[in-house]
Design an enzyme around this catalytic site. Structure first.
Site, short mmCIF file in Angstrom:
data_model
loop_
_atom_site.label_atom_id
_atom_site.label_comp_id
_atom_site.label_asym_id
_atom_site.label_seq_id
_atom_site.Cartn_x
_atom_site.Cartn_y
_atom_site.Cartn_z
N LYS A 394 48.66 18.67 46.42
CA LYS A 394 50.07 18.29 46.41
C LYS A 394 50.32 17.05 47.28
CE LYS A 394 51.75 21.55 43.71
NZ LYS A 394 50.59 22.31 43.24
C1 LIG Z 1 55.65 23.91 39.62
C2 LIG Z 1 54.85 24.73 40.58
N1 LIG Z 1 55.44 25.76 41.20
C3 LIG Z 1 54.77 26.51 42.10
C4 LIG Z 1 53.47 26.27 42.39
C5 LIG Z 1 52.75 27.18 43.35
O1 LIG Z 1 52.33 26.50 44.50
P1 LIG Z 1 51.34 27.20 45.51
O2 LIG Z 1 49.96 26.97 45.01
O3 LIG Z 1 51.57 26.51 46.83
O4 LIG Z 1 51.67 28.63 45.56
C6 LIG Z 1 52.81 25.23 41.77
C7 LIG Z 1 51.41 24.95 42.05
O5 LIG Z 1 50.73 24.21 41.39
C8 LIG Z 1 53.52 24.44 40.83
O6 LIG Z 1 52.93 23.42 40.20
#
Ligand SMILES: Cc1ncc(COP(=O)(O)O)c(C=O)c1O
Length: 593
Positions: A394
Site C-alpha cells: 500500500k
Molecule cells: C479495497 C481494499 N479494502 C480492504 C483491504 C484490506 O486491507 P488489509 O490487507 O490491510 O486488511 C484491501 C487490501 O488489499 C483492499 O484493497
C-alpha cells in the site's frame, strides 16, 4: 601440413586468423578476446574435432573446429564462464524464453536432420585469405571430415557451400529457428544479422534475469524506517505502546478535523471494528461495490449483516451511486464505498445519497492515503469511519497494519475496547499505570486487532514521507499517461497533484487491442515485468456468487471491465529505467514501437 590438435601457444594466432578470415562473422564481432576463449574452449574437450593447417614454417594458415556433442560443448563453455565478457549477454539469451528452446534445440542437434540424433558436428572453418588459393581450405575441410568420421560422427557439415547451407536450413526449419531464410545467402552476413537480433532481444528483455525483474510493487523502506524499528526493538516495548500512541496522534493531526485514529493490525480489522461500532447485525443490509477486495464485504458478514453488492461507475470504477440507489430498501443500514486505486469517490454525492436514506457511511480507504477529495483529505471527518491499509504494497506500509479513523467519540471508544479483547484498559495503560496490570474487566467479547509498536515505529516514518512518496508515484503515473495516449487502451482518470493517491495504475485494454488482457499479462511477464489485476469482482467469486445467487448480468460494468484491466508496476522507488522498461514493454506488447 594438417594436424588434429593445437596448443594454447597457438591460440592468439588462431584468434587473429579467424578475425582476418571472417571480419564480419558473428564470432569475430564479439572481439579477439572472445575468439581466444573460443579456441581455448576446444583444448582438452573430449568431443572436439580439430584440424589445423600449418605452413612450412609452422605458421597456422587454417583451422577447422567442431564438436560431436554441441550441447555438451556449449554447456561446458557456459559453466566454465568461457564466454567471459559476453557471458552475461549469452546467458541472458539462453534465458529468453522465446529464443532459448530453439537455441538449445539447435545445440542438441546431432547432424542428420533431426534434433537429438547422433553424429553431428558444429563447425567453424577459417583459412588465411592468403593461403586460400593454395587449396588449403579444401584440404582442411577434407581432413576435418575424415577426422569427424573417425570419431564416429555420422554426418559432418561445414557451412561453406550451398549444399551444406541447404542441410542446415532443413534443420533450422525443423527447429523453427529463425535462420531458415537467411542462411542460404552468406553465412557471415546471416549469422551476423541473427546474432545482432538475438542480442537485441536479450538486451531489450533481460527478461528473466531476476535482478532486472520489475516487480509489480515494492515497499519503499529506507534507513529511517529501519532505524526506527531497531530503536523500537531496543526499547524493550514491542506490543502496542508509545509508538502506537504517537502514530495515532500524528496520523489524526495529519488528517485534521479532530478525528480519532486507532492503529490496528490490518484494514480488514479496522473495517470490522467500524461496522461493529455501527451496531450492525442480522437482518441489516450494507451496500458495497462489487469492484473491491473481499475484506469490504466479509466484515459485514462478521456482524451477521448482509453485504449487498452493487455495480461500479464505468469511468472511475468507484461505487455507482445510481445503482446503489436502486439497491436501497428498508433493511439498508449502511454503505461502504471504496476509493478505488486511490481515486476518491465523489464525497459530496455520497453524503447526499447517505443523508437521503439515513445510511451510515464507512469509507474503505485502503488505497487512498494521502489524497484529497473536493479540497478535503480523505479521512478528515465526513463519514462515520474511514479505514486505511498499511499492507506491504500500500501507499504507506507497516508490513501489515491499518488505521481506523472516526470523528465519533463513542465509536472510537467502542472500537478501542473491541480492538483488544473487549478489555476496558489498553495494554500500555495496564503496564504503566499504578493499578496492577491484572486488574481489568472484559466488557465485551472483543477481538485481537492491536498493532505492534515495531510496526507503528515504521508507520510513523512512512507517514512523514507519505506526500513525497505519493508525488513520486504521481510522476510515474504521469509518465505512463504521456506514453500510452496512442495505444488501444483506456487510461485511468485522475490528476497528478494530490487528488489521486496513485496506489494503482490501471490500464483497460480495448477489445480491438492486438492481444487479450491475459495474454498481455503473460507477455509482460515474459519481458520481466510484474503486473496484477484489481480486482476479480466479488460477484464472480464463488463465496459471494453462490451465497447470494449473484449473476454477471446484474453487474454489467464490472463484468465487462474485468476482462480488460491490468495494473502496471507503480511504486515510489521505481527507477527511470524501470519506468522506461514498463513503457517499452507495454507499447511493444500492444504492437507499437
Ligand atoms: C479495497 C481494499 N479494502 C480492504 C483491504 C484490506 O486491507 P488489509 O490487507 O490491510 O486488511 C484491501 C487490501 O488489499 C483492499 O484493497
Amino acid at each position: 601440413m594438417i594436424t588434429h590438435a593445437y596448443s594454447e601457444a597457438d591460440v592468439p594466432a588462431l584468434a587473429d586468423l579467424h578475425r582476418r578470415a571472417f571480419p564480419d562473422f558473428f564470432l569475430s564481432r564479439l572481439g579477439v578476446g572472445f575468439l581466444r576463449q573460443f579456441y581455448l574452449g576446444y583444448i582438452g574437450d573430449p568431443d572436439a574435432v580439430v584440424s589445423v593447417a600449418r605452413a612450412e614454417d609452422g605458421r597456422v594458415v587454417g583451422v577447422c573446429v567442431g564438436t560431436t556433442n554441441p550441447s555438451g560443448f556449449f554447456s561446458r563453455l557456459l559453466k566454465a564462464r568461457f564466454f567471459g565478457f559476453v557471458g552475461a549477454s549469452v546467458r541472458a539469451i539462453l534465458r529468453t524464453p522465446r529464443v532459448a528452446p530453439r537455441l538449445l534445440a539447435a545445440l542438441a542437434y546431432r547432424g542428420d536432420g533431426a534434433p537429438g540424433q547422433e553424429g553431428a558436428l558444429l563447425s567453424s572453418l577459417c583459412v588465411d585469405p592468403e593461403a586460400r588459393s593454395a587449396g588449403t581450405g579444401r584440404a582442411l575441410e577434407g581432413a576435418w571430415r575424415e577426422r569427424a568420421a573417425q570419431l564416429g560422427a555420422r554426418q559432418a557439415f561445414l557451412t561453406t557451400d550451398a549444399a551444406d547451407n541447404d542441410a542446415v536450413n532443413r534443420f533450422y526449419e525443423r527447429c523453427g529457428w529463425c535462420l531458415k531464410d537467411q542462411f542460404v545467402t552468406s553465412r557471415g552476413r546471416a549469422m551476423n544479422r541473427y546474432w545482432r537480433d538475438l542480442t537485441a532481444t536479450a538486451a531489450s528483455t533481460t527478461a528473466t534475469d531476476p535482478s532486472s525483474f520489475v516487480p509489480f510493487a515494492r515497499p519503499d523502506i529506507g534507513e529511517a524506517e529501519i532505524e526506527a524499528v531497531v530503536t523500537a526493538l531496543r526499547s524493550g516495548w514491542l506490543t502496542t505502546g508509545p509508538n502506537c500512541a504517537a502514530f495515532e496522534q500524528e496520523f489524526a493531526e495529519f488528517l485534521g478535523g479532530g478525528v480519532h485514529a486507532l492503529a490496528v493490525n490490518s484494514a480488514t480489522a479496522g473495517l470490522h471494528l467500524a461496522v461493529d461500532g455501527l451496531g450492525l447485525g442480522p437482518g441489516d443490509e450494507v451496500i458495497v461495490p462489487t469492484w473491491t477486495f473481499t475484506s469490504t464485504a466479509e466484515v459485514v458478514r462478521y456482524t451477521g449483516a448482509t453485504p449487498v453488492m452493487v455495480d461500479v461507475d464505468p469511468v472511475t470504477l468507484n461505487l455507482d451511486l445510481a445503482a446503489a440507489e436502486r439497491a436501497v430498501n428498508p433493511r439498508t443500514r449502511a454503505v461502504i464505498p471504496v476509493h478505488f486505486a486511490g481515486l476518491p469517490l465523489d464525497r459530496a454525492a455520497l453524503t447526499t445519497f447517505a443523508g437521503r436514506h439515513g445510511l451510515r457511511t464507512v469509507e474503505d480507504a485502503a488505497h487512498a492515503f494521502p489524497v484529497s477529495s473536493q479540497g478535503r483529505l480523505v479521512g478528515n471527518g465526513e463519514s462515520d469511519a474511514v479505514v486505511f491499509s498499511f499492507y506491504a504494497t500500500k501507499t504507506i506500509t507497516t508490513g501489515e497494519g491499518g488505521m481506523l479513523v472516526t470523528p465519533d467519540p463513542e465509536l472510537a471508544t467502542r472500537a478501542r475496547t473491541m480492538r483488544l479483547h473487549g478489555i476496558n484498559r489498553d495494554v500500555f495503560d495496564r503496564y504503566h499505570s499504578q493499578r496492577p496490570n491484572w486488574q481489568y474487566d472484559v466488557v465485551a467479547a472483543g477481538y485481537k486487532y492491536n498493532l505492534t509498536d515495531t510496526a507503528a515505529a515504521m508507520g510513523r516514518v512512512q507517514l512523514g514521507r507519505a506526500v513525497a512518496m505519493r508525488e513520486a508515484r504521481a510522476r510515474i503515473a504521469s509518465s505512463y499517461h504521456e506514453s500510452f495516449g496512442d495505444l488501444p487502451v483506456t487510461l485511468p482518470v485522475g490528476g497528478f497533484s494530490g487528488d489521486h493517491a496513485w496506489h494503482l495504475y490501471i490500464l483497460r485494454l480495448h477489445p480491438d487491442a492486438p492481444l487479450s488482457r491475459d495474454d498481455f499479462v503473460a507477455e509482460l511477464a515474459r519481458q520481466g515485468i510484474g503486473t496484477s489485476v484489481h480486482f476479480t469482482p466479488l460477484h464472480m467469486l464463488s463465496q459471494w456468487r453462490d451465497s447470494y445467487g449473484l449473476r454477471n448480468e446484474d453487474f454489467p460494468v464490472a463484468t465487462d471491465v474485468f476482462s480488460q484491466v491490468v495494473s502496471l508496476p507503480l511504486f515510489s522507488t521505481m527507477t527511470d529505467a524501470q519506468v522506461g522498461r514498463v513503457i517499452q514493454a507495454t507499447r511493444s506488447a500492444l504492437g507499437e514501437p
